[in-house]
Design a protein around this motif. Structure first.
Motif, PDB file in Angstrom:
ATOM      1  N   ALA A  61     -21.444  18.036  -7.377  1.00  0.00           N
ATOM      2  CA  ALA A  61     -22.103  16.732  -7.268  1.00  0.00           C
ATOM      3  C   ALA A  61     -22.506  16.298  -8.663  1.00  0.00           C
ATOM      4  N   VAL A  62     -22.638  14.985  -8.825  1.00  0.00           N
ATOM      5  CA  VAL A  62     -22.867  14.404 -10.141  1.00  0.00           C
ATOM      6  C   VAL A  62     -24.172  13.623 -10.119  1.00  0.00           C
ATOM      7  N   ALA A  63     -25.056  13.922 -11.058  1.00  0.00           N
ATOM      8  CA  ALA A  63     -26.318  13.200 -11.181  1.00  0.00           C
ATOM      9  C   ALA A  63     -26.158  12.047 -12.160  1.00  0.00           C
ATOM     10  N   ILE A  83     -23.598  18.024 -13.729  1.00  0.00           N
ATOM     11  CA  ILE A  83     -23.021  18.577 -12.502  1.00  0.00           C
ATOM     12  C   ILE A  83     -23.987  19.566 -11.864  1.00  0.00           C
ATOM     13  N   PHE A  84     -24.169  19.428 -10.546  1.00  0.00           N
ATOM     14  CA  PHE A  84     -24.915  20.433  -9.782  1.00  0.00           C
ATOM     15  C   PHE A  84     -24.106  20.719  -8.522  1.00  0.00           C
ATOM     16  N   THR A  85     -24.602  21.590  -7.657  1.00  0.00           N
ATOM     17  CA  THR A  85     -23.901  21.854  -6.402  1.00  0.00           C
ATOM     18  C   THR A  85     -24.778  21.489  -5.219  1.00  0.00           C
ATOM     19  N   TRP A 107     -32.291   9.250   0.652  1.00  0.00           N
ATOM     20  CA  TRP A 107     -30.863   8.986   0.860  1.00  0.00           C
ATOM     21  C   TRP A 107     -30.155   8.758  -0.471  1.00  0.00           C
ATOM     22  N   GLU A 108     -28.849   9.018  -0.510  1.00  0.00           N
ATOM     23  CA  GLU A 108     -27.981   8.674  -1.656  1.00  0.00           C
ATOM     24  C   GLU A 108     -26.561   8.518  -1.120  1.00  0.00           C
ATOM     25  N   ILE A 109     -26.111   7.285  -0.957  1.00  0.00           N
ATOM     26  CA  ILE A 109     -24.708   7.127  -0.559  1.00  0.00           C
ATOM     27  C   ILE A 109     -23.815   7.531  -1.728  1.00  0.00           C
ATOM     28  N   GLU A 110     -22.682   8.193  -1.422  1.00  0.00           N
ATOM     29  CA  GLU A 110     -21.744   8.589  -2.466  1.00  0.00           C
ATOM     30  C   GLU A 110     -20.316   8.545  -1.909  1.00  0.00           C
ATOM     31  N   VAL A 111     -19.397   8.181  -2.757  1.00  0.00           N
ATOM     32  CA  VAL A 111     -17.984   8.374  -2.445  1.00  0.00           C
ATOM     33  C   VAL A 111     -17.657   9.817  -2.816  1.00  0.00           C
ATOM     34  N   GLN A 138     -23.139  11.436   2.112  1.00  0.00           N
ATOM     35  CA  GLN A 138     -24.552  11.225   1.809  1.00  0.00           C
ATOM     36  C   GLN A 138     -25.054  12.466   1.089  1.00  0.00           C
ATOM     37  N   ASP A 139     -25.651  12.257  -0.070  1.00  0.00           N
ATOM     38  CA  ASP A 139     -26.289  13.351  -0.807  1.00  0.00           C
ATOM     39  C   ASP A 139     -27.777  13.326  -0.455  1.00  0.00           C
ATOM     40  N   LEU A 140     -28.083  13.739   0.782  1.00  0.00           N
ATOM     41  CA  LEU A 140     -29.485  13.737   1.215  1.00  0.00           C
ATOM     42  C   LEU A 140     -30.274  14.712   0.335  1.00  0.00           C
ATOM     43  N   ALA A 157     -32.792  21.533  -3.459  1.00  0.00           N
ATOM     44  CA  ALA A 157     -33.458  20.423  -2.761  1.00  0.00           C
ATOM     45  C   ALA A 157     -32.465  19.511  -2.047  1.00  0.00           C
ATOM     46  N   LYS A 158     -31.185  19.680  -2.313  1.00  0.00           N
ATOM     47  CA  LYS A 158     -30.159  18.835  -1.724  1.00  0.00           C
ATOM     48  C   LYS A 158     -29.277  19.617  -0.750  1.00  0.00           C
ATOM     49  N   SER A 159     -29.767  20.767  -0.297  1.00  0.00           N
ATOM     50  CA  SER A 159     -28.911  21.657   0.493  1.00  0.00           C
ATOM     51  C   SER A 159     -29.533  22.115   1.799  1.00  0.00           C
TER      52      SER A 159
HETATM   53 ZN    ZN Z   1     -26.361  12.326  -5.581  1.00  0.00          ZN
END
Ligand code: ZN
Length: 263
Positions: A61-63, A83-85, A107-111, A138-140, A157-159
């Protein structure tokens, strides 16, 4: 072409019908160009579709990949991709009900780019060839855990379970009028909270594939969450977080939409 996953089987989708490839998603994505289609098509319900890749081996995932989002988060645009995972156990299907953990879920919508055959040190000029297709994600994110320490930690925190909804289908890059300029929107209930175009990325998909694969060999079915634009909840005034009973709808032009309800 459009693909999906039904009961763990990778299927080609056309005109409301599915054709079983006879393969699991990871095997199918390794040889997408040579999939057979000798089995008879059958009808399916969109609500039955699972995550296009239910068990990816690597999720990148990209911040801060959109300038307005970097600005709202209080950062200058990064000089290199951050980059994170999202740990793979958070990946779920397009219409999952997600249990909200305590804290400040956002929420974070992502392609999301889905890797096909993969490879190591893929040149930017060949990077689109390594992408099997795109899907909606979604990168919740739970902001309290994310920002409790210094520096903040993203991956954990995103997993939480259900924090990586993806789907409903995988669309090959050739299906888009312009694979580098795709519009997307995110609604919380009836309210439009995020919108953007992939052409606004600081590091576009080919650059991400080149930069990531320079370090980590990319494997079939790996996911790259490509970043979110402005409009996330914790940067609103006042901040706004996901609540039980709410519905989050994320839509990408040419792919479709995913929808989460929260409890
Ligand atoms: Zn994100």
């Amino acid at each position: 072409m459009r693909f999906g996953t039904l009961d763990g089987r990778f299927v080609a989708l056309r005109d409301g019908l599915a054709v079983d490839t006879g393969l699991d998603p990871l095997s199918a994505l390794a040889r997408l160009d040579s999939l057979g289609a000798s089995l008879p098509p059958f009808p399916y319900e969109e609500s039955s579709l699972g995550a296009p890749v239910p068990h990816p081996r690597q999720v990148f995932a990209v911040a801060l990949n959109y300038r307005p989002h970097a600005a709202e988060a209080g950062y200058r645009p990064p000089a290199d991709p951050l980059i994170f995972t999202k740990f793979p156990s958070c990946i779920t299907g397009p219409f999952a009900e997600v249990t909200l953990p305590p804290g400040r879920p956002d929420w974070e919508i992502e392609v999301v780019a889905v890797i096909g055959a993969g490879g190591f040190a893929i040149p930017r000029s060949q990077a689109w060839d390594a992408v099997a297709g795109l899907t909606v994600g979604q990168d919740l994110s739970e902001r309290e855990l994310q920002t409790r320490g210094t520096p903040p930690q993203f991956s954990l925190a995103k997993s939480f379970p259900g924090f990586g909804p993806t789907g409903p289908v995988l669309v090959t890059p050739d299906e888009f009028p312009d694979r580098d300029d795709i519009a997307f929107t995110c609604h919380l209930g009836d309210e439009l909270v995020q919108h953007g175009r992939t052409s606004e990325m600081i590091f576009p998909i080919p650059e991400l594939v080149a930069r990531i694969s320079a370090v980590c060999p990319l494997l079939p079915g790996d996911l790259i969450f490509t970043g979110t634009p402005a409009g996330v909840g914790n940067r609103r005034t006042p901040p706004r977080y996901l609540r039980p009973g709410e519905v989050l709808t994320s839509r990408v032009e040419g792919i479709g939409e995913i929808r989460q309800t929260f409890r």
